[in-house]
Motif scaffolding. Structure first.
Motif, PDB file in Angstrom:
ATOM      1  N   SER A  49       0.820  -1.215   0.000  1.00 21.07           N
ATOM      2  CA  SER A  49       0.000   0.000   0.000  1.00 21.07           C
ATOM      3  C   SER A  49       0.852   1.262   0.000  1.00 21.07           C
ATOM      4  CB  SER A  49      -0.924   0.011   1.222  1.00 21.07           C
ATOM      5  OG  SER A  49      -1.831  -1.081   1.173  1.00 21.07           O
ATOM      6  N   ALA A  50       2.050   1.180   0.594  1.00 20.40           N
ATOM      7  CA  ALA A  50       2.929   2.346   0.693  1.00 20.40           C
ATOM      8  C   ALA A  50       3.764   2.568  -0.557  1.00 20.40           C
ATOM      9  CB  ALA A  50       3.850   2.201   1.896  1.00 20.40           C
ATOM     10  N   GLY A  51       3.688   1.654  -1.522  1.00 16.13           N
ATOM     11  CA  GLY A  51       4.429   1.831  -2.759  1.00 16.13           C
ATOM     12  C   GLY A  51       5.803   1.203  -2.783  1.00 16.13           C
ATOM     13  N   ALA A  52       6.102   0.315  -1.835  1.00 14.90           N
ATOM     14  CA  ALA A  52       7.385  -0.384  -1.848  1.00 14.90           C
ATOM     15  C   ALA A  52       7.449  -1.325  -3.040  1.00 14.90           C
ATOM     16  CB  ALA A  52       7.585  -1.157  -0.549  1.00 14.90           C
ATOM     17  N   HIS A  53       8.656  -1.624  -3.476  1.00 18.53           N
ATOM     18  CA  HIS A  53       8.858  -2.575  -4.568  1.00 18.53           C
ATOM     19  C   HIS A  53       9.147  -3.985  -4.063  1.00 18.53           C
ATOM     20  CE1 HIS A  53      10.045   1.414  -6.205  1.00 18.53           C
ATOM     21  NE2 HIS A  53       9.275   1.015  -7.182  1.00 18.53           N
ATOM     22  N   ALA A  54       9.609  -4.087  -2.824  1.00 18.36           N
ATOM     23  CA  ALA A  54      10.011  -5.388  -2.276  1.00 18.36           C
ATOM     24  C   ALA A  54       9.839  -5.384  -0.770  1.00 18.36           C
ATOM     25  CB  ALA A  54      11.472  -5.679  -2.635  1.00 18.36           C
ATOM     26  N   VAL A  55       9.715  -6.580  -0.215  1.00 15.88           N
ATOM     27  CA  VAL A  55       9.819  -6.754   1.235  1.00 15.88           C
ATOM     28  C   VAL A  55      11.033  -7.643   1.508  1.00 15.88           C
ATOM     29  CG1 VAL A  55       7.402  -6.400   1.824  1.00 15.88           C
ATOM     30  CG2 VAL A  55       8.178  -8.685   1.187  1.00 15.88           C
ATOM     31  N   ALA A 112       8.522  -7.941  -4.823  1.00 17.50           N
ATOM     32  CA  ALA A 112       9.709  -8.793  -4.882  1.00 17.50           C
ATOM     33  C   ALA A 112      10.021  -9.292  -3.477  1.00 17.50           C
ATOM     34  CB  ALA A 112      10.890  -8.021  -5.447  1.00 17.50           C
ATOM     35  N   LEU A 113      10.630 -10.469  -3.410  1.00 18.44           N
ATOM     36  CA  LEU A 113      10.969 -11.077  -2.123  1.00 18.44           C
ATOM     37  C   LEU A 113      12.481 -11.119  -1.966  1.00 18.44           C
ATOM     38  CD1 LEU A 113      10.120 -12.550   0.477  1.00 18.44           C
ATOM     39  CD2 LEU A 113      10.227 -14.697  -0.822  1.00 18.44           C
ATOM     40  N   ILE A 114      12.942 -10.525  -0.875  1.00 21.19           N
ATOM     41  CA  ILE A 114      14.361 -10.497  -0.549  1.00 21.19           C
ATOM     42  C   ILE A 114      14.517 -11.012   0.882  1.00 21.19           C
ATOM     43  CG2 ILE A 114      16.405  -9.006  -0.312  1.00 21.19           C
ATOM     44  CD1 ILE A 114      15.057  -7.052  -2.254  1.00 21.19           C
ATOM     45  N   ALA A 115      15.605 -11.705   1.150  1.00 17.07           N
ATOM     46  CA  ALA A 115      15.844 -12.189   2.506  1.00 17.07           C
ATOM     47  C   ALA A 115      17.322 -12.123   2.829  1.00 17.07           C
ATOM     48  CB  ALA A 115      15.331 -13.619   2.680  1.00 17.07           C
ATOM     49  N   THR A 116      17.595 -12.048   4.126  1.00 19.60           N
ATOM     50  CA  THR A 116      18.964 -12.035   4.641  1.00 19.60           C
ATOM     51  C   THR A 116      19.220 -13.330   5.389  1.00 19.60           C
ATOM     52  OG1 THR A 116      19.042  -9.629   4.867  1.00 19.60           O
ATOM     53  CG2 THR A 116      20.561 -10.899   6.229  1.00 19.60           C
ATOM     54  N   PRO A 117      20.228 -14.113   4.965  1.00 19.92           N
ATOM     55  CA  PRO A 117      20.642 -15.278   5.736  1.00 19.92           C
ATOM     56  C   PRO A 117      21.747 -14.876   6.713  1.00 19.92           C
ATOM     57  CG  PRO A 117      21.829 -15.259   3.674  1.00 19.92           C
ATOM     58  CD  PRO A 117      20.975 -14.005   3.689  1.00 19.92           C
ATOM     59  N   PHE A 118      21.893 -15.613   7.778  1.00 17.31           N
ATOM     60  CA  PHE A 118      22.935 -15.301   8.755  1.00 17.31           C
ATOM     61  C   PHE A 118      23.910 -16.451   8.978  1.00 17.31           C
ATOM     62  CE2 PHE A 118      19.659 -12.209   9.525  1.00 17.31           C
ATOM     63  CZ  PHE A 118      20.338 -11.055   9.864  1.00 17.31           C
ATOM     64  N   SER A 119      23.550 -17.647   8.535  1.00 19.70           N
ATOM     65  CA  SER A 119      24.421 -18.808   8.694  1.00 19.70           C
ATOM     66  C   SER A 119      24.410 -19.610   7.401  1.00 19.70           C
ATOM     67  CB  SER A 119      23.943 -19.702   9.853  1.00 19.70           C
ATOM     68  OG  SER A 119      23.862 -18.962  11.059  1.00 19.70           O
ATOM     69  N   LEU A 129      12.884 -20.848  -1.372  1.00 16.53           N
ATOM     70  CA  LEU A 129      11.943 -19.733  -1.509  1.00 16.53           C
ATOM     71  C   LEU A 129      12.002 -19.056  -2.870  1.00 16.53           C
ATOM     72  CD1 LEU A 129      12.302 -18.080   2.009  1.00 16.53           C
ATOM     73  CD2 LEU A 129      10.639 -19.789   1.248  1.00 16.53           C
ATOM     74  N   GLY A 130      13.035 -19.330  -3.654  1.00 19.73           N
ATOM     75  CA  GLY A 130      13.139 -18.710  -4.969  1.00 19.73           C
ATOM     76  C   GLY A 130      13.190 -17.203  -4.898  1.00 19.73           C
ATOM     77  N   LEU A 131      14.093 -16.676  -4.090  1.00 20.64           N
ATOM     78  CA  LEU A 131      14.182 -15.233  -3.855  1.00 20.64           C
ATOM     79  C   LEU A 131      14.495 -14.455  -5.126  1.00 20.64           C
ATOM     80  CD1 LEU A 131      16.339 -15.256  -0.601  1.00 20.64           C
ATOM     81  CD2 LEU A 131      13.861 -15.050  -0.759  1.00 20.64           C
ATOM     82  N   ASP A 132      14.125 -13.181  -5.113  1.00 22.58           N
ATOM     83  CA  ASP A 132      14.469 -12.288  -6.223  1.00 22.58           C
ATOM     84  C   ASP A 132      15.834 -11.654  -6.024  1.00 22.58           C
ATOM     85  OD1 ASP A 132      11.927 -12.353  -7.810  1.00 22.58           O
ATOM     86  OD2 ASP A 132      11.124 -11.684  -5.880  1.00 22.58           O
TER      87      ASP A 132
END
Length: 354
Positions: A49-55, A112-119, A129-132
Motif C-alpha cells: 500500500s505504501a508503494g514499496a517494490h520489495a519486502v 519482490a521477495l528479498i531475505a537475509t541469511p545469517f548462517s 523460496l526462490g528469492l528475487d
C-alpha cells in the motif's frame, strides 16, 4: 579508485536498478513480524500500500547463529524481554512451511521477495523460496564463506556496509567479483536508531567514487527525509524498516517506520528522484520559450541598406535571442548586408552577404 564496479546495473524481479533508473524501495520487515505469520502478512500489505517494490525478511536459526558467548547489543537491552540473545531470536523463527507461505503471499501482493541469511545452513532455505535477491547484513560483509555460498545462488546481492572499513568492503568486492556475483553496496550505519550526526549520507558518494557502480542506503535513522536526501546523494536502492508499531517491544521496532510513516518515506523518495532527474545537461523543453525571449542577440541600431558594412555602432546587444548570438559580435562586425534592414531588427545569418 578501483577500475571495476560491483555491477553497472542489475535487475530485481524485472525492475532495473542503476544510476539511470528510478529508486528501488525495500520494506525491511526483518523480525518485526514478532514471530507471527499473520503479522508478516499485514506488514506485506502495508508495504504494498505504501508503494514499496520489495519486502525483506531475516532468516536464521537462533541455535546456529548464536554461541553461548553471544551478547546483547546495547540498543537491544532496553526493548527486549529475554534472558539471552538466543532466546530473543528463537521467537522470531519461522518453519520452512511458514517461510513458503510468506513467500507466496509476497508474490500475490506483487512485491519482490528479498531475505537475509545469517548462517551457511540458512542458504538451503533461501533456495527453497526462490528469492528475487539476497541481502547481506553489515556484520557479514567480512563473512567470506557465507558470501560465496550466496554468490553461488546466482541472485543479485545487496551488501550493507555498516561498521565496516573501506578496506573490508574492498575485500568483499574482490571476493564477489571473482565469484561473478552481481552485487551492489548499501551505505549503512549500524546504530539503531541512527542519530542525525551519524547518518553520513556523504559516504554514498564515496562508495560510488570508489567502486563506480550504483549504491544503496539501508536507513536506520528516524528522519523521514533521509531517504529522499540519499536519493539526491546518488542512492538507487532504499531500505527502511517497517513495523506495525514503533513503540512495540522488540529489537528493531524503535528504529522502524510505521505504515503511515513508511508511505510518507516512499513518497518522498519518489519525489526526490523526480527532482534529481537524469544526468546529461541539456536544454529542456520547458526552457525553450524563456531561452528564446530572454537571451540576447545582435540588433540593428539604425536602418541599413544592402551593401552597408556593419560597424560596432550599428549593433546593439538586446533581447530577444532569436538573432545572431551576442557571442558572435566580433565575427559579425565588418560583414556587409545583402538586404534592407529596419532599425531594431534582430540580425539573422541569411541577412548577411557571404
Amino acid at each position: 579508485m578501483l577500475h571495476t564496479s560491483p555491477t553497472s546495473e542489475l535487475s530485481i524481479a524485472g525492475q532495473r536498478v542503476g544510476h539511470d533508473f528510478a529508486p528501488f524501495v525495500i520494506a525491511e520487515v526483518g523480525v518485526n513480524h514478532d514471530g507471527s505469520v499473520q503479522r508478516a502478512y499485514d506488514l506485506i500489505d502495508a508495504a504494498a500500500s505504501a508503494g514499496a517494490h520489495a519486502v525483506k525478511f531475516q532468516i536464521f536459526t537462533a541455535a546456529e547463529l548464536m554461541s553461548q558467548a553471544s551478547e546483547f547489543a546495547g540498543y537491544q537491552t532496553a526493548t527486549v524481554a529475554a534472558a539471552t540473545p538466543t532466546e530473543m531470536l528463537r521467537k522470531f523463527e519461522f518453519s520452512v512451511e511458514g517461510w513458503q507461505s510468506v513467500a507466496a503471499y509476497t508474490r500475490a501482493r506483487g512485491l519482490a521477495l528479498i531475505a537475509t541469511p545469517f548462517s551457511l545452513s540458512d542458504v538451503a532455505t533461501l533456495h527453497l523460496l526462490g528469492l528475487d535477491a539476497v541481502k547481506i547484513a553489515s556484520p557479514d560483509v567480512v563473512n567470506r564463506p557465507l558470501l560465496l555460498a550466496v554468490a553461488a545462488m546466482g541472485k543479485p546481492m545487496l551488501i550493507s556496509t555498516g561498521a565496516a572499513t573501506l578496506a573490508e568492503v574492498t575485500n568483499c568486492h574482490r571476493w564477489l567479483s571473482l565469484a561473478g556475483a552481481q552485487h551492489l553496496f548499501m551505505h549503512c550505519v549500524s546504530s539503531y536508531p541512527t542519530s542525525d550526526a551519524d547518518v553520513n549520507l556523504c559516504w554514498i558518494g564515496e562508495l560510488m567514487r570508489h567502486f563506480g557502480g550504483p549504491v544503496g542506503y539501508s536507513d536506520h535513522s528516524t528522519d523521514l527525509l533521509a531517504g529522499a536526501l540519499a536519493v539526491a546523494a546518488g542512492a538507487r536502492v532504499l531500505e527502511k524498516h517497517l513495523t506495525h508499531d514503533c513503540r512495540a517491544a522488540g529489537p528493531d521496532h524503535a528504529a522502524s517506520a510505521d505504515p503511515a510513516m513508511f508511505a510518507e518515506y516512499t513518497a518522498a523518495v519518489c519525489r526526490a528522484a523526480l527532482l534529481v532527474g537524469k544526468p546529461g545537461k541539456h536544454v529542456l523543453a520547458c526552457e525553450q520559450d524563456v531561452r528564446r525571449v530572454s537571451r540576447q542577440s545582435l540588433i540593428t541600431a539604425r536602418a541599413m541598406l544592402p551593401g552597408d558594412v556593419l560597424t560596432a555602432a550599428d549593433l546593439r546587444i538586446q533581447r530577444p535571442g532569436t538573432g545572431i548570438p551576442a557571442a558572435e559580435l566580433e565575427a559579425t562586425i565588418g560583414r556587409s548586408l545583402k538586404t534592407h534592414v529596419a532599425a531594431g531588427t534582430p540580425l539573422t545569418p541569411d541577412m548577411l552577404a557571404a
